[in-house]
Design a protein around this motif. Sequence first.
Motif, PDB file in Angstrom:
ATOM      1  N   ASP A 104     -17.350 -52.550 109.714  1.00 45.71           N
ATOM      2  CA  ASP A 104     -16.335 -53.393 110.346  1.00 45.71           C
ATOM      3  C   ASP A 104     -17.026 -54.324 111.348  1.00 45.71           C
ATOM      4  OD1 ASP A 104     -14.281 -54.515 111.761  1.00 45.71           O
ATOM      5  OD2 ASP A 104     -13.188 -52.643 112.083  1.00 45.71           O
ATOM      6  N   PRO A 105     -17.048 -55.650 111.057  1.00 44.74           N
ATOM      7  CA  PRO A 105     -17.790 -56.564 111.940  1.00 44.74           C
ATOM      8  C   PRO A 105     -17.157 -56.701 113.322  1.00 44.74           C
ATOM      9  CG  PRO A 105     -16.574 -57.802 110.275  1.00 44.74           C
ATOM     10  CD  PRO A 105     -16.426 -56.356 109.933  1.00 44.74           C
ATOM     11  N   ARG A 106     -15.869 -56.268 113.446  1.00 52.91           N
ATOM     12  CA  ARG A 106     -15.229 -56.396 114.764  1.00 52.91           C
ATOM     13  C   ARG A 106     -15.668 -55.305 115.734  1.00 52.91           C
ATOM     14  NH1 ARG A 106      -9.415 -56.115 112.419  1.00 52.91           N
ATOM     15  NH2 ARG A 106     -10.672 -54.652 111.240  1.00 52.91           N
ATOM     16  N   ARG A 107     -16.341 -54.257 115.202  1.00 55.25           N
ATOM     17  CA  ARG A 107     -16.782 -53.188 116.101  1.00 55.25           C
ATOM     18  C   ARG A 107     -18.106 -53.593 116.735  1.00 55.25           C
ATOM     19  NH1 ARG A 107     -13.242 -48.465 115.588  1.00 55.25           N
ATOM     20  NH2 ARG A 107     -14.752 -47.667 117.097  1.00 55.25           N
ATOM     21  N   ASP A 108     -18.184 -53.411 118.037  1.00 56.88           N
ATOM     22  CA  ASP A 108     -19.334 -53.809 118.831  1.00 56.88           C
ATOM     23  C   ASP A 108     -20.555 -52.935 118.489  1.00 56.88           C
ATOM     24  OD1 ASP A 108     -21.138 -54.493 120.733  1.00 56.88           O
ATOM     25  OD2 ASP A 108     -19.805 -54.163 122.453  1.00 56.88           O
ATOM     26  N   ALA A 109     -21.558 -53.557 117.880  1.00 53.41           N
ATOM     27  CA  ALA A 109     -22.726 -52.794 117.439  1.00 53.41           C
ATOM     28  C   ALA A 109     -23.700 -52.519 118.574  1.00 53.41           C
ATOM     29  CB  ALA A 109     -23.431 -53.527 116.307  1.00 53.41           C
ATOM     30  N   THR A 110     -23.442 -53.091 119.762  1.00 53.68           N
ATOM     31  CA  THR A 110     -24.392 -52.890 120.866  1.00 53.68           C
ATOM     32  C   THR A 110     -24.066 -51.647 121.690  1.00 53.68           C
ATOM     33  OG1 THR A 110     -23.153 -54.204 122.471  1.00 53.68           O
ATOM     34  CG2 THR A 110     -24.661 -55.403 121.022  1.00 53.68           C
ATOM     35  N   VAL A 111     -22.917 -51.014 121.413  1.00 52.00           N
ATOM     36  CA  VAL A 111     -22.562 -49.779 122.132  1.00 52.00           C
ATOM     37  C   VAL A 111     -22.462 -48.640 121.124  1.00 52.00           C
ATOM     38  CG1 VAL A 111     -20.931 -48.667 123.681  1.00 52.00           C
ATOM     39  CG2 VAL A 111     -21.233 -51.134 123.781  1.00 52.00           C
ATOM     40  N   LEU A 112     -23.254 -47.602 121.319  1.00 51.45           N
ATOM     41  CA  LEU A 112     -23.257 -46.461 120.404  1.00 51.45           C
ATOM     42  C   LEU A 112     -22.703 -45.242 121.108  1.00 51.45           C
ATOM     43  CD1 LEU A 112     -26.640 -46.344 118.451  1.00 51.45           C
ATOM     44  CD2 LEU A 112     -24.411 -47.171 117.706  1.00 51.45           C
ATOM     45  N   CYS A 113     -21.771 -44.554 120.450  1.00 50.43           N
ATOM     46  CA  CYS A 113     -21.248 -43.302 120.981  1.00 50.43           C
ATOM     47  C   CYS A 113     -21.866 -42.167 120.144  1.00 50.43           C
ATOM     48  CB  CYS A 113     -19.724 -43.293 120.868  1.00 50.43           C
ATOM     49  SG  CYS A 113     -18.976 -41.784 121.455  1.00 50.43           S
ATOM     50  N   VAL A 114     -22.627 -41.315 120.777  1.00 50.86           N
ATOM     51  CA  VAL A 114     -23.335 -40.252 120.069  1.00 50.86           C
ATOM     52  C   VAL A 114     -22.506 -38.973 120.122  1.00 50.86           C
ATOM     53  CG1 VAL A 114     -25.420 -38.847 120.003  1.00 50.86           C
ATOM     54  CG2 VAL A 114     -25.561 -41.249 120.626  1.00 50.86           C
ATOM     55  N   VAL A 115     -22.092 -38.464 118.951  1.00 49.05           N
ATOM     56  CA  VAL A 115     -21.267 -37.253 118.893  1.00 49.05           C
ATOM     57  C   VAL A 115     -21.956 -36.206 118.023  1.00 49.05           C
ATOM     58  CG1 VAL A 115     -19.085 -38.476 119.256  1.00 49.05           C
ATOM     59  CG2 VAL A 115     -19.945 -38.114 116.946  1.00 49.05           C
ATOM     60  N   GLU A 116     -21.440 -34.970 118.114  1.00 49.86           N
ATOM     61  CA  GLU A 116     -22.046 -33.896 117.325  1.00 49.86           C
ATOM     62  C   GLU A 116     -21.601 -33.920 115.860  1.00 49.86           C
ATOM     63  OE1 GLU A 116     -21.486 -30.072 119.189  1.00 49.86           O
ATOM     64  OE2 GLU A 116     -22.138 -30.806 121.146  1.00 49.86           O
ATOM     65  N   GLU A 117     -20.274 -34.046 115.643  1.00 44.86           N
ATOM     66  CA  GLU A 117     -19.720 -33.835 114.304  1.00 44.86           C
ATOM     67  C   GLU A 117     -18.780 -34.970 113.914  1.00 44.86           C
ATOM     68  OE1 GLU A 117     -20.563 -31.315 112.552  1.00 44.86           O
ATOM     69  OE2 GLU A 117     -21.356 -29.852 113.973  1.00 44.86           O
ATOM     70  N   PRO A 118     -18.531 -35.129 112.592  1.00 45.67           N
ATOM     71  CA  PRO A 118     -17.563 -36.145 112.162  1.00 45.67           C
ATOM     72  C   PRO A 118     -16.198 -36.000 112.836  1.00 45.67           C
ATOM     73  CG  PRO A 118     -18.774 -35.353 110.269  1.00 45.67           C
ATOM     74  CD  PRO A 118     -19.187 -34.494 111.426  1.00 45.67           C
ATOM     75  N   LYS A 119     -15.776 -34.756 113.102  1.00 45.83           N
ATOM     76  CA  LYS A 119     -14.446 -34.618 113.699  1.00 45.83           C
ATOM     77  C   LYS A 119     -14.399 -35.158 115.131  1.00 45.83           C
ATOM     78  CE  LYS A 119     -15.232 -29.693 114.219  1.00 45.83           C
ATOM     79  NZ  LYS A 119     -15.321 -28.675 113.191  1.00 45.83           N
ATOM     80  N   ASP A 120     -15.569 -35.232 115.764  1.00 39.62           N
ATOM     81  CA  ASP A 120     -15.609 -35.806 117.109  1.00 39.62           C
ATOM     82  C   ASP A 120     -15.390 -37.317 117.065  1.00 39.62           C
ATOM     83  OD1 ASP A 120     -16.187 -33.251 118.075  1.00 39.62           O
ATOM     84  OD2 ASP A 120     -18.332 -33.543 117.776  1.00 39.62           O
ATOM     85  N   VAL A 121     -15.837 -37.956 115.966  1.00 43.76           N
ATOM     86  CA  VAL A 121     -15.573 -39.387 115.792  1.00 43.76           C
ATOM     87  C   VAL A 121     -14.063 -39.614 115.803  1.00 43.76           C
ATOM     88  CG1 VAL A 121     -15.692 -41.322 114.169  1.00 43.76           C
ATOM     89  CG2 VAL A 121     -17.677 -39.831 114.473  1.00 43.76           C
ATOM     90  N   LEU A 122     -13.357 -38.763 115.057  1.00 42.10           N
ATOM     91  CA  LEU A 122     -11.918 -38.894 114.971  1.00 42.10           C
ATOM     92  C   LEU A 122     -11.270 -38.715 116.347  1.00 42.10           C
ATOM     93  CD1 LEU A 122     -10.138 -39.261 112.431  1.00 42.10           C
ATOM     94  CD2 LEU A 122      -9.467 -36.899 112.789  1.00 42.10           C
ATOM     95  N   ALA A 123     -11.774 -37.740 117.115  1.00 42.82           N
ATOM     96  CA  ALA A 123     -11.210 -37.476 118.435  1.00 42.82           C
ATOM     97  C   ALA A 123     -11.372 -38.702 119.330  1.00 42.82           C
ATOM     98  CB  ALA A 123     -11.886 -36.254 119.060  1.00 42.82           C
ATOM     99  N   VAL A 124     -12.533 -39.341 119.298  1.00 46.81           N
ATOM    100  CA  VAL A 124     -12.748 -40.531 120.133  1.00 46.81           C
ATOM    101  C   VAL A 124     -11.899 -41.691 119.613  1.00 46.81           C
ATOM    102  CG1 VAL A 124     -14.439 -42.186 121.019  1.00 46.81           C
ATOM    103  CG2 VAL A 124     -15.066 -39.777 120.777  1.00 46.81           C
ATOM    104  N   GLU A 125     -11.818 -41.832 118.281  1.00 53.61           N
ATOM    105  CA  GLU A 125     -11.013 -42.907 117.699  1.00 53.61           C
ATOM    106  C   GLU A 125      -9.552 -42.806 118.129  1.00 53.61           C
ATOM    107  OE1 GLU A 125     -11.771 -45.710 115.199  1.00 53.61           O
ATOM    108  OE2 GLU A 125     -13.253 -45.322 116.767  1.00 53.61           O
ATOM    109  N   ARG A 126      -9.061 -41.578 118.243  1.00 53.06           N
ATOM    110  CA  ARG A 126      -7.655 -41.382 118.601  1.00 53.06           C
ATOM    111  C   ARG A 126      -7.321 -41.932 119.979  1.00 53.06           C
ATOM    112  NH1 ARG A 126      -7.194 -36.251 115.494  1.00 53.06           N
ATOM    113  NH2 ARG A 126      -8.303 -35.292 117.190  1.00 53.06           N
ATOM    114  N   THR A 127      -8.326 -41.999 120.862  1.00 52.17           N
ATOM    115  CA  THR A 127      -8.060 -42.533 122.208  1.00 52.17           C
ATOM    116  C   THR A 127      -7.761 -44.030 122.160  1.00 52.17           C
ATOM    117  OG1 THR A 127     -10.347 -43.161 122.666  1.00 52.17           O
ATOM    118  CG2 THR A 127      -9.739 -40.894 123.168  1.00 52.17           C
ATOM    119  N   ARG A 128      -8.219 -44.737 121.113  1.00 55.02           N
ATOM    120  CA  ARG A 128      -8.100 -46.194 120.983  1.00 55.02           C
ATOM    121  C   ARG A 128      -8.731 -46.929 122.159  1.00 55.02           C
ATOM    122  NH1 ARG A 128      -4.233 -47.432 117.120  1.00 55.02           N
ATOM    123  NH2 ARG A 128      -3.139 -45.607 116.334  1.00 55.02           N
TER     124      ARG A 128
END
Lengths: 198, 198
Positions: free
Chosen positions: B73-97
Amino acid sequence: MYEGVVQDLIDELGRLPGIGPKSAQRIAFHLLATDPADLARLQDVLGTVREGVRFCEVCGNVSEKQRCRICSDPRRDATVLCVVEEPKDVLAVERTREFRGRYHVLGGALDPLSGVGPDQLRIKELLSRIGTDEVSEVIIATDPNTEGEATATYLVRLLKDFPGLTVTRLASGLPMGGDLEFADELTLGRALSGRRAL
Amino acid sequence: MYEGVVQDLIDELGRLPGIGPKSAQRIAFHLLATDPADLARLQDVLGTVREGVRFCEVCGNVSEKQRCRICSDPRRDATVLCVVEEPKDVLAVERTREFRGRYHVLGGALDPLSGVGPDQLRIKELLSRIGTDEVSEVIIATDPNTEGEATATYLVRLLKDFPGLTVTRLASGLPMGGDLEFADELTLGRALSGRRAL
């Protein structure tokens, strides 16, 4: 939420009884990390279930062969039949180690609102067993709830036509280890009306 | 307890996390009464999982394609990386919007006692991403437990060698909607040391 197969897996797992969205997700990620051989075993057993599980031709319990272990065991008393709703109820009675007779699984309880009438249950098979074998006692062990009680009442009416047949029902009353104070009115009422001389 | 395939099914279900013997039995009898088409769907999805779920070649999240939705997705800022342990953590962060950057999934946390060292995690991939892309901030969002904290400490030490890179950690403190009285000492201690000027 997730992409593709992971979400499919979560959706399918979430359809199972007692598995909410959180559990479905936890199980899905567990399966993703599971050894393929273990997954294959689960897949295979589902396949076998899909091809159809066999039921004992005599009692209706789930069975490997045409006749289940209990129905083919000559040491089990064929003159006493315990009538239950589901295969899991057979297991519950077996666990007591108090019963040495045989079983008859109805496959449910009368529930007209859900479309379960006498024809949906294995009642004809029960009557023909009693007519053919020399059954002396039928213990009605349906659940002590509305549907189970209705089924018991219905069966008692049918079975009183058989001469010399004793029909009994499991006792209702206070559960062992329970507390009188916390018993509901219905249970306590049953315990009172069913009181025994000591 | 049961015969053949029914017991096999109960055994296999009982191996899943969070499913005890009673739940396994309930799910098994549910599956026995399930429409074969539904069973086939569950079986198929297990087959797809067994053939291997794909992971995004960039961030390591589960993905349908070679690159996941977020990484492509080109709209997502590639200069900021969020490092998580598991795929489900991605979902948890995504839910915060609240996060519009991209992710990096480590695939676990450092846990030497279980044999998980730096080589078992996608740390090399993280370093090469930071070296290649113009990453300006790495947010370390590992779990706030022993393993997650150890992983965070380890990463901070590695990442301080990159000039101009900001490394941050998710704030620890009192959970929203919680009660000060019921907070454990560690959480309350973190909330105190991380207090902010208003």
